[in-house]
Write an enzyme that holds these catalytic residues in place. Structure first.
Site, PDB file in Angstrom:
ATOM      1  CE  LYS A 287      -0.470  40.492 -30.302  1.00 61.51           C
ATOM      2  NZ  LYS A 287      -0.688  40.558 -31.841  1.00 61.51           N
TER       3      LYS A 287
ATOM      4  CG  LEU B 124      -1.322  30.706 -25.766  1.00 61.00           C
ATOM      5  CD1 LEU B 124       0.154  30.022 -25.789  1.00 61.00           C
ATOM      6  CD2 LEU B 124      -2.196  29.796 -24.416  1.00 61.00           C
TER       7      LEU B 124
ATOM      8  CB  THR C  22      14.078  47.405 -20.439  1.00 62.11           C
ATOM      9  OG1 THR C  22      14.928  48.651 -20.144  1.00 62.11           O
ATOM     10  CG2 THR C  22      14.309  47.194 -19.489  1.00 62.11           C
TER      11      THR C  22
ATOM     12  N   PRO D 115      14.226  47.562 -26.065  1.00 63.26           N
ATOM     13  CG  PRO D 115      14.549  45.635 -27.142  1.00 63.26           C
ATOM     14  CD  PRO D 115      14.943  46.384 -25.864  1.00 63.26           C
TER      15      PRO D 115
ATOM     16  CE  LYS E 234      16.943  50.028 -17.742  1.00 66.90           C
ATOM     17  NZ  LYS E 234      18.503  49.588 -17.662  1.00 66.90           N
TER      18      LYS E 234
ATOM     19  CB  CYS F 176     -10.499  16.249 -42.733  1.00 68.03           C
ATOM     20  SG  CYS F 176     -11.734  17.404 -43.541  1.00 68.03           S
TER      21      CYS F 176
ATOM     22  CG  HIS G 144     -11.767  19.377 -38.654  1.00 72.10           C
ATOM     23  ND1 HIS G 144     -10.117  18.389 -39.178  1.00 72.10           N
ATOM     24  CD2 HIS G 144     -11.831  19.125 -39.986  1.00 72.10           C
ATOM     25  CE1 HIS G 144      -9.512  18.722 -40.366  1.00 72.10           C
ATOM     26  NE2 HIS G 144     -10.686  18.825 -41.101  1.00 72.10           N
TER      27      HIS G 144
ATOM     28  CD  GLU H  61      -8.943  18.475 -35.732  1.00 69.90           C
ATOM     29  OE1 GLU H  61      -9.268  17.764 -35.751  1.00 69.90           O
ATOM     30  OE2 GLU H  61      -8.508  18.705 -36.721  1.00 69.90           O
TER      31      GLU H  61
HETATM   32  N1  GLN Z   1      -8.396  17.455 -48.987  1.00 72.14           N
HETATM   33  C1  GLN Z   1      -9.212  17.347 -48.519  1.00 72.14           C
HETATM   34  C2  GLN Z   1     -11.201  17.570 -48.926  1.00 72.14           C
HETATM   35  O1  GLN Z   1     -11.576  18.656 -48.654  1.00 72.14           O
HETATM   36  C3  GLN Z   1      -9.747  16.848 -46.931  1.00 72.14           C
HETATM   37  C4  GLN Z   1      -9.765  18.018 -46.303  1.00 72.14           C
HETATM   38  C5  GLN Z   1      -9.131  18.046 -45.376  1.00 72.14           C
HETATM   39  O2  GLN Z   1      -8.048  17.236 -44.708  1.00 72.14           O
HETATM   40  N2  GLN Z   1      -9.615  19.543 -44.125  1.00 72.14           N
HETATM   41  O3  GLN Z   1     -11.740  16.611 -49.121  1.00 72.14           O
END
Ligand code: GLN
Length: 547
Positions: free
Chosen positions: A24, A26, A194, A196, A229, A385, A519, A521
């Site tokens: 959902k 996506l 169909t 469901p 249908k 991290c 982070h 990412e």
């Molecule tokens: N556990 C670690 C901390 O709290 C790293 C946390 C994480 O990787 N997001 O600092």
């Protein structure tokens, strides 16, 4: 409430039926992307019916990764899809749970705001949900609200009641219901079923909601008579029963939906005259994905046995691959296996190693072994991290010779190279935490600025010396170890503006070895790949040529 909302803003509510995990999030993100491609301004929101205040304390093995926004909201991973597909940064106004809604209602009750009333699900809880849906809207053409869970769940009922009321109050000309269902394929009968879908729509209708569009997930093409249908039994026009077939990748979905006429039907429904969707940028990236110049294998050494737990990392690696015209193949590894059998058995065929975030002791020695393997074998390493913290511990133990170096998260008797952060600055104000404080919502969360050392590898990669990245952690490398680390070949090349918190480490003696406390990412997008991931994948490709 309603009067304050921009009269041009329309609302699309996305519900799911039959089973969970239909995608959902996506579907919502893709619909938003095609509406953007027609020139509309959109905003995406997620309403989760569970009782946690946010997913911050939930096990990622159950619920996937916790996504973090710039403003420090810990949110469902669907917000990651929203940001990646729409390019719009989500905020605290875009994610809510029943826990948060009830918390607000109960806070108001304690404060005396309801003036003697008996507090009930309708209207108090539903009004609070309405507040959330209608708040912080600017001049968006569309606000897309995804309701988590599956129609029929007890927890979801207040949400369905709220959106029913909103459709009544705003008018059907400003509201649309999109229902995502599944047409199971029965191989022995050679048929799509169909029933469901019919049942799920019936259930929605019991709540007073008539879907306007039914998006049908299916493994195979849906024959026209099956669409007919569904249309007849569900009270939906035939052209609004839209196939959502399995796609080659998530980035193919917007084009696939548009080809099935989804945006066309949305525009017709709202009586909007808009140019056709320009999806050329989606075509460009999917073309690269389908015709890469090569493939590179990168290990991700984690511990949560669910790839959804590393969703944004997998996507960011894909983006780094697209930028380099390469396909990134992820070798998912369990850190505990490296502990048992040694790192070499698992890492001798990969071109780069990524150790992602994590919490708790399980698997840590395997992650440390991965960092050691990367350092000793000159393999590109990205520690994110916890992955940065493990790389620092490894250097302290194996290069600086401090054998009991560790993190107080894992061992209170270690040499505390990584320690609990109890004080730090946030936008000029001091944040203070205690060892025995609440776990929920109390980490160092959200966007923080970071200054990079001139001429460092990261400054070169980012092309600037001042960055902002999102955080989610409680522990931090203690800056007092900087001289020892430097002697051991690891430099701190990024710090908080006050110079107190190490944010990035790198090894100048290594082809590509970087650890980041934040982070990256979370901010990578297919059309704006994160520079660290672009550079990391490039280093992996360069290394694969040496293999
Ligand atoms: N556990 C670690 C901390 O709290 C790293 C946390 C994480 O990787 N997001 O600092």
């Amino acid at each position: 409430m309603i009067e304050n909302v921009n009269p041009k803003t329309k609302f699309i509510f996305i519900t799911g039926g039959v089973v969970s995990s239909l995608g959902k999030g996506l579907a919502s993100a893709s619909l938003a992307a095609i509406l953007q491609a027609r020139g509309f301004k959109v905003r995406l929101r997620k309403l989760d019916p569970y009782l946690n205040v946010d997913p911050g304390t939930m096990n990622p093995c159950q619920h996937g990764e916790v996504y973090v926004t710039d403003d420090g909201t810990e949110a469902d991973l669907d917000l990651g899809h929203y940001e990646r597909f729409s390019g719009i940064a989500a905020t605290k106004n875009d994610s809510v749970t029943s826990g948060k809604i009830y918390q607000r209602v109960l806070d108001k009750e304690r404060h005396g705001d309801y003036l003697g009333a008996t507090i009930q699900v309708i209207p108090h809880v539903t009004n609070e949900i309405k507040n959330f849906i209608l708040s912080a809207i600017d001049d968006e053409d569309f606000v897309l609200c995804e309701i988590g869970g599956t129609v029929g769940d007890i927890e979801g009922q207040p949400y369905l009641e709220t959106i029913r009321q909103l459709a009544y109050e705003l008018g059907r000309e400003r509201t649309m219901f999109v229902h995502l269902t599944l047409l199971p394929y029965i191989p022995t009968a050679g048929e799509l079923k169909t029933k469901p879908t019919q049942h799920s729509v019936k259930q929605l209708q019991e709540y007073g909601i008539q879907p306007d569009i039914i998006l049908c997930r299916s493994q195979i093409e849906i024959p026209q008579n099956e669409k007919r249908k569904i249309a007849l039994f569900c009270n939906v026009r035939e052209e609004r029963v839209i196939a959502a077939l399995d796609a080659k990748s998530i980035y193919h979905v917007p084009m696939a939906y548009s080809a099935e006429g989804l945006d066309e039907e949305v525009c017709k429904y709202f009586n909007l005259n808009a140019p056709k969707a320009d999806l050329s940028k989606w075509k460009e990236i999917t073309d690269v994905m389908e015709n890469p110049e090569g493939e590179v294998k990168i290990a991700v050494v984690g511990k949560y046995q669910l790839q959804e737990a590393y969703k944004s990392i997998a996507e960011a690696l894909t983006h780094g691959g697209i930028a380099n015209h390469y396909k990134v193949k992820i070798k998912w590894l369990d850190a505990q296996d490296l502990e048992k059998n040694g790192a070499d058995a698992y890492l001798n065929d990969v071109s780069a190693i990524l150790v992602p975030g994590g919490f708790g002791i399980r698997g840590t020695e395997g992650k440390i072994a991965a960092a050691k393997y990367a350092r000793e074998h000159n393999i590109p390493y990205l520690g994110i991290c916890f992955g940065m913290q493990m790389a620092v511990i490894e250097t302290m133990r194996d290069v600086a010779g401090i054998k009991n170096a560790g993190s107080t998260e894992l061992d209170s008797n270690c040499e505390p190279v990584i320690g609990l952060m109890t004080e730090w600055d946030k936008d000029g104000a001091k944040q203070i935490r205690h060892k025995d404080g609440d776990l929920g919502g109390t980490m160092r969360l959200g966007a923080y600025p970071c200054l990079l050392t001139k001429n460092s590898k990261v400054a070169q990669i980012y092309g600037t010396e001042e960055i902002s990245e999102r955080h989610r952690h409680r522990y931090e490398v203690n800056i007092k170890y900087e001289p020892i680390l430097r002697k051991a070949g690891m430099v701190i090349s990024g710090k908080s503006p006050d110079g107190k918190l190490p944010e990035i480490v790198e090894r100048p003696d290594h082809p590509w070895f970087i650890g980041v406390q934040f982070h990256p990412e979370l901010k990578s997008k297919p059309f704006a790949p994160h520079p660290l991931f672009v550079s990391f994948v490039k280093a992996a490709i360069d290394n694969s040529r040496l293999l």
